[in-house]
Write a protein that holds these residues in place. Structure first.
Motif, short mmCIF file in Angstrom:
data_model
loop_
_atom_site.label_atom_id
_atom_site.label_comp_id
_atom_site.label_asym_id
_atom_site.label_seq_id
_atom_site.Cartn_x
_atom_site.Cartn_y
_atom_site.Cartn_z
N GLU A 1 0.82 -1.21 0.00
CA GLU A 1 0.00 0.00 0.00
C GLU A 1 0.85 1.26 0.00
O GLU A 1 0.62 2.19 -0.80
CB GLU A 1 -0.91 -0.03 1.22
N ALA A 2 1.85 1.33 0.88
CA ALA A 2 2.66 2.53 0.98
C ALA A 2 3.43 2.81 -0.32
O ALA A 2 3.55 3.96 -0.75
CB ALA A 2 3.64 2.41 2.14
N VAL A 3 3.93 1.76 -0.95
CA VAL A 3 4.67 1.93 -2.20
C VAL A 3 3.75 2.45 -3.30
O VAL A 3 4.11 3.37 -4.05
CB VAL A 3 5.34 0.61 -2.62
N HIS A 4 2.57 1.89 -3.40
CA HIS A 4 1.61 2.36 -4.41
C HIS A 4 1.18 3.80 -4.13
O HIS A 4 1.01 4.59 -5.07
CB HIS A 4 0.42 1.43 -4.48
N TYR A 5 0.99 4.13 -2.86
CA TYR A 5 0.65 5.51 -2.50
C TYR A 5 1.77 6.46 -2.94
O TYR A 5 1.51 7.54 -3.48
CB TYR A 5 0.47 5.62 -0.99
N ARG A 6 3.02 6.06 -2.66
CA ARG A 6 4.15 6.91 -3.04
C ARG A 6 4.20 7.11 -4.55
O ARG A 6 4.41 8.24 -5.03
CB ARG A 6 5.46 6.29 -2.56
N GLU A 7 4.00 6.04 -5.30
CA GLU A 7 4.00 6.15 -6.75
C GLU A 7 2.91 7.10 -7.23
O GLU A 7 3.12 7.89 -8.15
CB GLU A 7 3.83 4.77 -7.37
N ARG A 8 1.75 7.01 -6.59
CA ARG A 8 0.65 7.90 -6.94
C ARG A 8 1.01 9.36 -6.66
O ARG A 8 0.75 10.26 -7.47
CB ARG A 8 -0.58 7.50 -6.14
N ALA A 9 1.61 9.61 -5.51
CA ALA A 9 1.97 10.98 -5.13
C ALA A 9 2.99 11.57 -6.10
O ALA A 9 2.88 12.73 -6.52
CB ALA A 9 2.51 11.01 -3.70
N ILE A 10 3.99 10.78 -6.47
CA ILE A 10 5.01 11.27 -7.41
C ILE A 10 4.38 11.52 -8.77
O ILE A 10 4.67 12.53 -9.44
CB ILE A 10 6.16 10.26 -7.49
N GLU A 11 3.48 10.63 -9.18
CA GLU A 11 2.75 10.81 -10.45
C GLU A 11 1.98 12.12 -10.45
O GLU A 11 1.85 12.78 -11.49
CB GLU A 11 1.80 9.63 -10.63
#
Length: 226
Positions: free
Chosen positions: A73-83
């Protein structure tokens, strides 16, 4: 069939689960992992509004997120934020937590290890998890100020986004049960639950919205102090 009374009771729980805090600048924003990428979106919005210089996303995987978020979850959230335009340097990941208590403890420890001083936390969750997150953080990290936040949504908006009204009601009922049970188990601070909220909760339980309730060894729903 979901009755008019069911909806009225659900709205009462929805309103109670919101802390009603006004976002303000804090030392750090912490996004609590879940199936809902809206938590990451809310964190990005608050970051861009200058409410925190740093975001920590916390969460491993669960049965409900394993397929949708295989990297955690945290990794996907981070990817979303950077996107969405947040600099990678402004996002930290805590990838091990599997419940709200671990979200708080592991994030606290990660920030301490990084030498980041924290006096206030903008705690970002799903809309109906604001009060649970707040109560857990106050128990485990009492020395910092907690400001709760989530995506600004109505109950109907959230039901539409999930696409399953009964599941949403079950989740709201389960979240309320934990507010009643967990303080006795030392997982969160105790909070006053108004009588009308308890009445709505009990009617919904009697109506069968019980799939997210914690049960004892005999299969009975746990009951906390009312």
């Amino acid at each position: 069939m979901i009755s008019t009374q069911d909806w009225a009771d659900t709205q009462r729980l929805w309103d109670y689960h919101h802390m009603g805090h006004t976002p303000r600048p804090c030392s750090v924003a912490i996004g609590l992992g879940s199936h809902d990428l809206g938590v990451a979106d809310a964190a990005v919005d608050l970051y861009k509004r200058g409410m925190a210089p740093l975001i920590v996303f916390t969460g491993a995987t669960s049965p409900t997120t394993r397929e949708r978020m295989p990297r955690g979850e945290a990794v996907h959230y981070r990817e979303r934020a950077i996107e969405l335009g947040v600099p990678a340097s402004a996002v930290m990941v805590e990838p091990r937590a599997r419940n709200t208590g671990e979200n708080i403890r592991f994030s606290r420890d990660l920030l301490a290890e990084a030498g980041i001083e924290v006096s206030s936390v903008l705690l970002i969750s799903k809309p109906y998890e604001e009060r649970r997150g707040y109560a857990t953080a106050r128990k485990l990290w009492p020395e910092v100020e907690i400001v709760s936040a989530s995506s600004p949504m109505t109950l109907q908006d959230y039901v539409d986004s999930i696409g399953d009204a009964r599941m949403v009601i079950d989740m709201l009922v389960g979240a309320l049960q934990r507010l009643l049970v967990y303080p006795e188990q030392g997982f969160m601070i105790s909070q006053t639950v108004p009588a009308e909220v308890i009445a709505s909760y009990e009617r919904l339980c009697q109506g069968g919205f019980t799939s997210r309730l914690l049960q004892d060894d005999e299969g009975q729903a746990l009951r906390g102090a009312h």
